[in-house]
Motif scaffolding. Structure first.
Motif, short mmCIF file in Angstrom:
data_model
loop_
_atom_site.label_atom_id
_atom_site.label_comp_id
_atom_site.label_asym_id
_atom_site.label_seq_id
_atom_site.Cartn_x
_atom_site.Cartn_y
_atom_site.Cartn_z
N PHE A 45 46.30 15.06 -36.54
CA PHE A 45 44.92 14.83 -36.04
C PHE A 45 44.47 16.15 -35.48
CE2 PHE A 45 42.80 13.65 -31.92
CZ PHE A 45 41.70 12.99 -32.42
N GLU A 46 45.26 17.12 -34.91
CA GLU A 46 44.73 18.15 -34.24
C GLU A 46 44.02 19.02 -35.47
OE1 GLU A 46 47.75 17.04 -33.41
OE2 GLU A 46 47.13 16.40 -31.31
N LYS A 47 44.86 19.04 -36.66
CA LYS A 47 44.63 19.87 -37.74
C LYS A 47 43.15 19.56 -38.23
CE LYS A 47 47.40 21.93 -40.00
NZ LYS A 47 48.50 22.44 -41.05
N ASP A 85 35.66 5.58 -29.66
CA ASP A 85 35.95 4.72 -30.76
C ASP A 85 36.24 5.60 -32.08
OD1 ASP A 85 35.80 2.50 -29.12
OD2 ASP A 85 33.89 2.01 -29.86
N ASP A 86 35.43 6.66 -32.37
CA ASP A 86 35.66 7.29 -33.44
C ASP A 86 36.96 7.99 -33.50
OD1 ASP A 86 33.45 6.54 -34.80
OD2 ASP A 86 32.20 8.21 -34.07
N LYS A 87 37.25 8.99 -32.27
CA LYS A 87 38.53 9.46 -32.19
C LYS A 87 39.73 8.53 -32.14
CE LYS A 87 38.33 12.90 -29.25
NZ LYS A 87 38.23 13.85 -28.10
N LYS A 88 39.68 7.49 -31.71
CA LYS A 88 40.80 6.27 -31.91
C LYS A 88 40.98 5.94 -33.32
CE LYS A 88 40.66 3.81 -27.60
NZ LYS A 88 40.57 2.67 -26.84
N LEU A 89 39.90 5.87 -34.12
CA LEU A 89 39.98 5.36 -35.63
C LEU A 89 40.53 6.66 -36.31
CD1 LEU A 89 39.35 3.78 -38.01
CD2 LEU A 89 36.96 4.39 -37.89
N GLN A 135 42.56 9.09 -35.18
CA GLN A 135 43.96 9.14 -34.75
C GLN A 135 44.65 8.21 -35.45
OE1 GLN A 135 43.72 8.75 -30.42
NE2 GLN A 135 44.27 10.97 -30.17
N GLU A 136 44.30 6.86 -35.79
CA GLU A 136 44.88 5.97 -36.48
C GLU A 136 45.21 6.23 -37.77
OE1 GLU A 136 43.16 2.00 -35.73
OE2 GLU A 136 43.15 2.42 -33.63
N LEU A 137 43.88 6.44 -38.50
CA LEU A 137 44.02 7.06 -39.83
C LEU A 137 45.04 8.11 -40.15
CD1 LEU A 137 40.23 6.86 -40.67
CD2 LEU A 137 42.15 5.48 -41.56
N CYS A 138 45.07 9.14 -39.11
CA CYS A 138 46.06 10.25 -39.37
C CYS A 138 47.16 9.86 -39.20
CB CYS A 138 45.64 11.42 -38.23
SG CYS A 138 44.04 12.33 -38.37
N LYS A 139 47.70 8.88 -38.28
CA LYS A 139 49.00 8.36 -38.14
C LYS A 139 49.36 7.73 -39.27
CE LYS A 139 51.87 5.84 -34.94
NZ LYS A 139 52.05 5.01 -33.87
#
Length: 62
Positions: A22-24, A6-10, A12-16
Protein backbone atom coordinates in the motif's frame (compact mmCIF):
# COMPACT_ATOMS: atom_id res chain seq x y z
CA UNK A 1 -1.76 12.28 -2.19
CA UNK A 2 -4.96 13.37 -0.50
CA UNK A 3 -7.36 10.46 -0.56
CA UNK A 4 -10.68 10.35 1.21
CA UNK A 5 -11.04 7.84 4.02
CA UNK A 6 -13.23 5.63 1.83
CA UNK A 7 -10.77 5.76 -1.07
CA UNK A 8 -7.89 4.93 1.24
CA UNK A 9 -9.79 1.93 2.68
CA UNK A 10 -10.63 0.70 -0.82
CA UNK A 11 -7.04 1.06 -1.98
CA UNK A 12 -5.78 -0.79 1.11
CA UNK A 13 -8.23 -3.63 0.45
CA UNK A 14 -7.18 -3.88 -3.19
CA UNK A 15 -3.50 -3.86 -2.26
CA UNK A 16 -4.11 -6.60 0.30
CA UNK A 17 -6.07 -8.71 -2.21
CA UNK A 18 -3.31 -8.41 -4.81
CA UNK A 19 -0.46 -8.65 -2.29
CA UNK A 20 0.93 -5.24 -3.20
CA UNK A 21 2.52 -2.73 -0.85
CA UNK A 22 0.00 0.00 0.00
CA UNK A 23 2.80 2.41 0.89
CA UNK A 24 4.52 1.82 -2.44
CA UNK A 25 1.30 2.44 -4.37
CA UNK A 26 0.87 5.72 -2.48
CA UNK A 27 4.45 6.68 -3.37
CA UNK A 28 3.79 5.87 -7.03
CA UNK A 29 0.61 7.97 -7.01
CA UNK A 30 2.44 10.86 -5.31
CA UNK A 31 5.21 10.68 -7.90
CA UNK A 32 2.77 10.76 -10.82
CA UNK A 33 0.92 13.67 -9.23
CA UNK A 34 4.20 15.54 -8.77
CA UNK A 35 4.85 15.37 -12.53
CA UNK A 36 1.20 15.90 -13.59
CA UNK A 37 1.26 19.59 -14.41
CA UNK A 38 4.85 19.92 -15.56
CA UNK A 39 5.27 21.06 -19.14
CA UNK A 40 7.78 18.26 -19.68
CA UNK A 41 7.73 15.07 -17.69
CA UNK A 42 11.40 14.37 -18.15
CA UNK A 43 12.53 11.98 -15.45
CA UNK A 44 9.14 10.53 -14.50
CA UNK A 45 10.07 6.99 -15.54
CA UNK A 46 13.31 7.15 -13.57
CA UNK A 47 11.41 8.45 -10.53
CA UNK A 48 8.82 5.66 -10.79
CA UNK A 49 11.57 3.09 -11.26
CA UNK A 50 13.27 4.36 -8.09
CA UNK A 51 10.04 3.94 -6.11
CA UNK A 52 9.67 0.39 -7.39
CA UNK A 53 13.28 -0.49 -6.59
CA UNK A 54 13.64 1.25 -3.23
CA UNK A 55 10.18 1.00 -1.68
CA UNK A 56 9.55 -1.83 0.74
CA UNK A 57 6.75 -4.23 1.32
CA UNK A 58 5.45 -7.60 0.18
CA UNK A 59 4.04 -8.52 -3.17
CA UNK A 60 4.38 -7.66 -6.82
CA UNK A 61 5.36 -4.07 -6.13
CA UNK A 62 7.22 -4.85 -2.94
Amino acid sequence: MNLSTDDKKLLQELCKQHIVSFEKVLKLLDTVQEYEFKERRTGIYDALRDVLKNGGGPGGLG
